[in-house]
Design a protein around this motif. Structure first.
Motif, PDB file in Angstrom:
ATOM      1  N   ASP A  26     -15.314   2.253 -16.375  1.00 43.99           N
ATOM      2  CA  ASP A  26     -16.685   2.329 -15.794  1.00 43.99           C
ATOM      3  C   ASP A  26     -16.930   2.303 -14.355  1.00 43.99           C
ATOM      4  O   ASP A  26     -16.674   1.198 -13.828  1.00 43.99           O
ATOM      5  CB  ASP A  26     -17.262   1.311 -16.541  1.00 43.99           C
ATOM      6  CG  ASP A  26     -18.956   1.132 -16.233  1.00 43.99           C
ATOM      7  OD1 ASP A  26     -19.298   2.251 -15.730  1.00 43.99           O
ATOM      8  OD2 ASP A  26     -19.633   0.324 -16.510  1.00 43.99           O
ATOM      9  N   GLN A  68     -18.814  -0.491 -12.707  1.00 45.24           N
ATOM     10  CA  GLN A  68     -18.460  -1.761 -12.538  1.00 45.24           C
ATOM     11  C   GLN A  68     -17.616  -1.883 -11.317  1.00 45.24           C
ATOM     12  O   GLN A  68     -17.692  -2.939 -10.716  1.00 45.24           O
ATOM     13  CB  GLN A  68     -17.553  -2.110 -13.649  1.00 45.24           C
ATOM     14  CG  GLN A  68     -18.118  -2.223 -15.121  1.00 45.24           C
ATOM     15  CD  GLN A  68     -17.232  -2.773 -16.097  1.00 45.24           C
ATOM     16  OE1 GLN A  68     -16.298  -3.416 -16.101  1.00 45.24           O
ATOM     17  NE2 GLN A  68     -17.606  -2.289 -17.355  1.00 45.24           N
ATOM     18  N   ALA A  90      -8.517  -5.630  -9.125  1.00 45.33           N
ATOM     19  CA  ALA A  90      -9.263  -6.749  -9.807  1.00 45.33           C
ATOM     20  C   ALA A  90      -9.922  -6.066 -11.020  1.00 45.33           C
ATOM     21  O   ALA A  90     -10.103  -6.805 -12.131  1.00 45.33           O
ATOM     22  CB  ALA A  90     -10.315  -7.342  -8.734  1.00 45.33           C
ATOM     23  N   ILE A  91     -10.744  -4.796 -10.930  1.00 47.57           N
ATOM     24  CA  ILE A  91     -11.391  -4.125 -11.968  1.00 47.57           C
ATOM     25  C   ILE A  91     -10.417  -3.199 -12.661  1.00 47.57           C
ATOM     26  O   ILE A  91     -10.352  -3.216 -14.073  1.00 47.57           O
ATOM     27  CB  ILE A  91     -12.837  -3.847 -11.346  1.00 47.57           C
ATOM     28  CG1 ILE A  91     -13.442  -5.141 -10.583  1.00 47.57           C
ATOM     29  CG2 ILE A  91     -13.510  -3.584 -12.666  1.00 47.57           C
ATOM     30  CD1 ILE A  91     -13.429  -6.274 -11.432  1.00 47.57           C
ATOM     31  N   PRO A 151      -6.829  -3.938 -14.436  1.00 44.00           N
ATOM     32  CA  PRO A 151      -6.846  -4.649 -15.669  1.00 44.00           C
ATOM     33  C   PRO A 151      -7.687  -3.618 -17.063  1.00 44.00           C
ATOM     34  O   PRO A 151      -6.803  -3.688 -18.257  1.00 44.00           O
ATOM     35  CB  PRO A 151      -7.592  -5.897 -15.350  1.00 44.00           C
ATOM     36  CG  PRO A 151      -7.982  -5.831 -14.205  1.00 44.00           C
ATOM     37  CD  PRO A 151      -7.418  -4.766 -13.498  1.00 44.00           C
ATOM     38  N   GLN A 152      -8.435  -3.019 -16.663  1.00 44.84           N
ATOM     39  CA  GLN A 152      -9.363  -2.466 -17.652  1.00 44.84           C
ATOM     40  C   GLN A 152      -8.696  -1.212 -17.989  1.00 44.84           C
ATOM     41  O   GLN A 152      -8.601  -0.961 -19.216  1.00 44.84           O
ATOM     42  CB  GLN A 152     -10.846  -2.098 -16.995  1.00 44.84           C
ATOM     43  CG  GLN A 152     -11.466  -3.173 -16.851  1.00 44.84           C
ATOM     44  CD  GLN A 152     -13.068  -2.804 -16.874  1.00 44.84           C
ATOM     45  OE1 GLN A 152     -13.505  -1.717 -17.148  1.00 44.84           O
ATOM     46  NE2 GLN A 152     -13.872  -4.024 -16.239  1.00 44.84           N
ATOM     47  N   LYS A 207      -5.698  -1.972 -20.327  1.00 43.09           N
ATOM     48  CA  LYS A 207      -6.335  -2.360 -21.884  1.00 43.09           C
ATOM     49  C   LYS A 207      -6.499  -0.956 -22.551  1.00 43.09           C
ATOM     50  O   LYS A 207      -6.119  -0.910 -23.830  1.00 43.09           O
ATOM     51  CB  LYS A 207      -7.459  -3.193 -21.942  1.00 43.09           C
ATOM     52  CG  LYS A 207      -7.140  -4.486 -21.974  1.00 43.09           C
ATOM     53  CD  LYS A 207      -8.287  -5.540 -21.859  1.00 43.09           C
ATOM     54  CE  LYS A 207      -7.880  -6.763 -21.416  1.00 43.09           C
ATOM     55  NZ  LYS A 207      -9.004  -7.867 -21.347  1.00 43.09           N
ATOM     56  N   GLU A 215      -3.775 -11.868 -23.527  1.00 45.57           N
ATOM     57  CA  GLU A 215      -4.811 -11.637 -22.627  1.00 45.57           C
ATOM     58  C   GLU A 215      -6.398 -11.849 -23.173  1.00 45.57           C
ATOM     59  O   GLU A 215      -7.093 -11.453 -22.504  1.00 45.57           O
ATOM     60  CB  GLU A 215      -4.781 -10.068 -22.198  1.00 45.57           C
ATOM     61  CG  GLU A 215      -3.994  -9.689 -20.914  1.00 45.57           C
ATOM     62  CD  GLU A 215      -4.045  -8.163 -20.667  1.00 45.57           C
ATOM     63  OE1 GLU A 215      -5.043  -7.587 -20.510  1.00 45.57           O
ATOM     64  OE2 GLU A 215      -2.778  -7.806 -20.106  1.00 45.57           O
ATOM     65  N   GLY A 216      -6.379 -12.131 -24.440  1.00 46.62           N
ATOM     66  CA  GLY A 216      -7.554 -12.374 -24.878  1.00 46.62           C
ATOM     67  C   GLY A 216      -8.202 -11.304 -25.572  1.00 46.62           C
ATOM     68  O   GLY A 216      -7.746  -9.922 -25.608  1.00 46.62           O
ATOM     69  N   ALA A 217      -9.734 -11.276 -25.784  1.00 44.46           N
ATOM     70  CA  ALA A 217     -10.529 -10.388 -26.285  1.00 44.46           C
ATOM     71  C   ALA A 217     -10.656  -9.085 -25.558  1.00 44.46           C
ATOM     72  O   ALA A 217     -10.585  -9.243 -24.146  1.00 44.46           O
ATOM     73  CB  ALA A 217     -11.685 -11.291 -26.683  1.00 44.46           C
ATOM     74  N   ILE A 218     -10.915  -8.182 -26.352  1.00 43.92           N
ATOM     75  CA  ILE A 218     -11.339  -6.961 -25.647  1.00 43.92           C
ATOM     76  C   ILE A 218     -10.359  -6.230 -24.541  1.00 43.92           C
ATOM     77  O   ILE A 218     -10.354  -7.031 -23.419  1.00 43.92           O
ATOM     78  CB  ILE A 218     -12.717  -6.800 -25.309  1.00 43.92           C
ATOM     79  CG1 ILE A 218     -13.528  -6.653 -26.609  1.00 43.92           C
ATOM     80  CG2 ILE A 218     -12.986  -5.507 -24.508  1.00 43.92           C
ATOM     81  CD1 ILE A 218     -13.320  -5.594 -27.577  1.00 43.92           C
TER      82      ILE A 218
END
Ligand SMILES: Nc1ncnc2c1ncn2[C@@H]1O[C@H](COP(=O)(O)OP(=O)(O)OP(=O)(O)O)[C@@H](O)[C@H]1O
Ligand SMILES: [Mg+2]
Lengths: 226, 364
Positions: free
Chosen positions: A124, A127, A144-145, A148-149, A152, A223-226
């Motif tokens: 996005d 973001q 930072a954004i 990592p996105q 995933k 890494e946790g959720a989503i």
């Protein structure tokens, strides 16, 4: 039933134990894993570079990267491997394993660069802008954004690229490398029981795929959720 | 605090902003209103240099940020931007969304940043959501977190681009009440909004943007009650009018009623009155459909006009066809309860017909 069982034990003994054949299998497995791992490592680095060039502002860099990606993705990895072995490095004394690593790094790099690009493009943009508005510089916001996105988003495709890579390394026998596939083939030929040996090979590749799968899912859980 | 002079911006041939001069004082709250596509967002974004203007200067606390030598990242640290679409960092939970910038940009220690974040969460009333991910909370909550995320950098200027447009009325109210708090804290705010009640009550100054520039500006009273120029007048007048058309006997009355309710709530019409408006419309529409459109397909349009404040609501229904006045029966039809009901509820009714077009006006 008992007879079958005995036959399997017998085959097992014939194929893997006689003449310490299992050591050869392990060695072959090692070669396969080595080529895969190094091919992936350099392929990912190369893919990152290609992706960077492909998304660069300069029209020329973009065009060059596009061409390289198209050629590498469009040609079979076995042909690439043979060109490197028989033409490019024909007169050098470079270890064929290194040549194989180069071939797979080039091929998987081209694929991975496209995986990276589509993942980065799926992030996005707003973001990123929100991060810029908080005072992040472009590169800092990217780290930072976007990274990592995109990581995933790319994970499942990257995972299947890895598994593809491992399986395609089975062609390195063509350039005199004794990898897992070549090893089980040799054993099958020696014992006259190709079915058992080749089937064993399939199980090994299956095992590697599952190991890759497991590694990825551990990574995503951490890494946790989503 | 902000001084903009001679600002112009175009995209290709499309001139969006031309020669804008504009000032905002410290602690002031300015609302920007105007029709869609007039460059409200572009204007707001250029104040943060997210759109680079072709000419003009933008001075923030005396620094002209259009200059190349200016470190725009440093300037933006002191500016917060809140978007219509929230845009929280989707891979981080609420707490990390708020602490990310303080930790990475201002190098605050983790504990300190988190302490501050929890204070901000309390301010926006979402303390218990610290560990949720953005997709797990409602739009209104996401927007409040987005505001908290900005506040964590202790900005002096806050820019809002239609912060409540994607939210339903309840959630809007939550967000607007936070924004009210911010004005009391002395933040300088520029708010692009369709939320006229907010602009009227909270803003110190209202700017109407049109024709690529500041078409008219003034205090909320001046703009909303005494607009001086044509386009402002038309815009303000159209604001408190609800339009609806019916072209089928099976139109969706539930949706229609819901829209009416949302619209009326925006103008603080009392719930009781909203109910009356809906009832009147239902009765009248049923009657008109029954009498005028039993064979031909309906062609009805109505408007509801809400004055600001607690004035008279005016409903005007227009329908094509030969003259028919539902209230015009010489001997009142005792059986038609609906009509009797409306007649008793209305302060005034009137009907006229010309050239196959009936107009019925009911004041409540
Ligand atoms: N990046 C862009 N490239 C080209 N045209 C753009 C760009 N951004 C905005 N525009 C155009 O500039 C004009 C003003 O857009 P802007 O988004 O500022 O309108 P707005 O007043 O915010 O409208 P709305 O109320 O719908 O949000 C529009 O015509 C839009 O199409
Ligand atoms: Mg806009």
């Amino acid at each position: 039933m008992g007879e079958y069982f005995e036959a399997i034990i017998h085959s097992f003994y014939n194929n893997l134990i006689v003449g310490n054949a299992y050591l050869i299998v392990i060695k072959g497995l090692g070669i396969t894993l080595l080529i895969s791992a190094l091919g992936l490592l350099f392929g990912t680095i190369f893919g990152g570079v290609l992706c960077f060039l492909r998304m660069a502002a300069s029209k020329w860099l973009k065009a060059v990267a596009k061409l390289v990606i198209a050629v590498l993705r469009g040609s079979p990895v076995l042909l690439l491997l043979m060109i490197l072995y028989y033409v490019v490095f024909a007169n050098s004394r470079i270890d064929p394993v290194i040549i194989a690593v180069i071939a797979f790094a080039l091929n998987s790099g081209a694929h991975i660069s496209e995986v990276m690009r589509s993942a980065l493009e799926a992030v996005d943009k707003k973001q990123i802008e929100a991060a810029r508005m908080l005072g992040f510089s472009g590169p800092k916001a990217f780290v930072a954004i976007a990274l990592p996105q995109a990581g995933k988003i790319a994970r499942p495709v990257y995972q299947s690229a890895v598994i593809n890579l491992v399986q395609w390394t089975s062609v390195v026998g063509y350039v005199t490398i004794t990898d897992l596939t070549r090893t089980v083939n040799n054993i099958g030929a020696r014992t006259g029981e190709p079915f058992f040996a080749l089937f064993l090979g399939v199980l090994f590749y299956l095992g590697i795929s599952y190991a890759v799968y497991a590694l990825f899912s551990i990574g995503s859980k951490r890494e946790g959720a989503i | 605090m902000i001084t903009i002079s001679g600002l112009s911006k175009h995209f290709g041939n499309l001139v969006v902003l031309k020669d804008i001069n504009f000032q905002v004082r410290k602690g002031e709250c300015v609302a920007i209103i105007g029709p869609s596509g007039t460059g409200k967002s572009v204007f707001l974004r250029s104040i943060a240099m997210l759109e680079v203007p072709e000419s003009g200067s933008i001075c923030i606390k005396g620094t002209d940020i259009t200059q190349k030598s200016v470190d725009i990242n440093k300037i933006r640290e002191k500016m917060g931007m809140v978007y219509q679409g929230f845009h929280l960092f989707s891979h981080l939970n609420v707490l990390d969304n708020i602490t990310l910038a303080p930790r990475k940009i201002r190098k605050q220690p983790k504990a300190e940043a988190e302490k501050k974040a929890r204070e901000l969460l309390a301010l926006v009333g979402l303390s218990e959501k610290a560990d949720c991910y953005p997709h797990q909370i409602s739009g209104g909550q996401q927007q409040r977190i987005a505001i908290a995320r900005c506040l964590a950098m202790e900005p002096e200027i806050m820019l809002f681009d239609e912060p409540t447009s994607a939210l339903d009325p309840t959630m809007s109210r939550e967000v607007l009440s936070i924004m009210r708090k911010l004005t009391r804290m002395g933040l300088t705010m520029i708010v692009v909004t369709h939320e006229m009640s907010f602009a009227r009550e909270v803003a110190d100054r209202v700017v109407y943007l049109d024709e690529g520039g500041i078409y008219e500006e003034g205090t909320p009273d001046e703009i909303f009650d005494h607009p001086r120029r044509d386009k402002t007048r038309t815009f303000i007048r159209r604001l408190n009018v609800f339009n609806y058309e019916i072209h089928s006997t099976t139109f969706d009355m539930v949706t229609m009623n819901a829209q009416i309710e949302v619209f009326c709530q925006k103008y603080q019409v009392k719930q009781q009155k909203i109910y009356h408006i809906q009832l009147v419309l239902e009765e009248m529409l049923v009657e008109i459909l029954r009498r005028c459109y039993a064979v031909v397909s309906p062609d009805i349009a109505f408007t509801i006009e809400c004055p600001s404040g607690d004035g008279e609501v005016s409903i005007s229904i227009q329908y094509a066809g030969s003259s028919f006045d539902p209230f015009g029966e010489t001997t009142p039809d005792e059986d038609n309860l609906g009509i009797t009901l409306v007649r008793n509820m209305a302060k005034a009714t009137s009907h006229y017909a010309e050239k196959d077009l009936n107009t019925l006006i009911i004041k409540l």
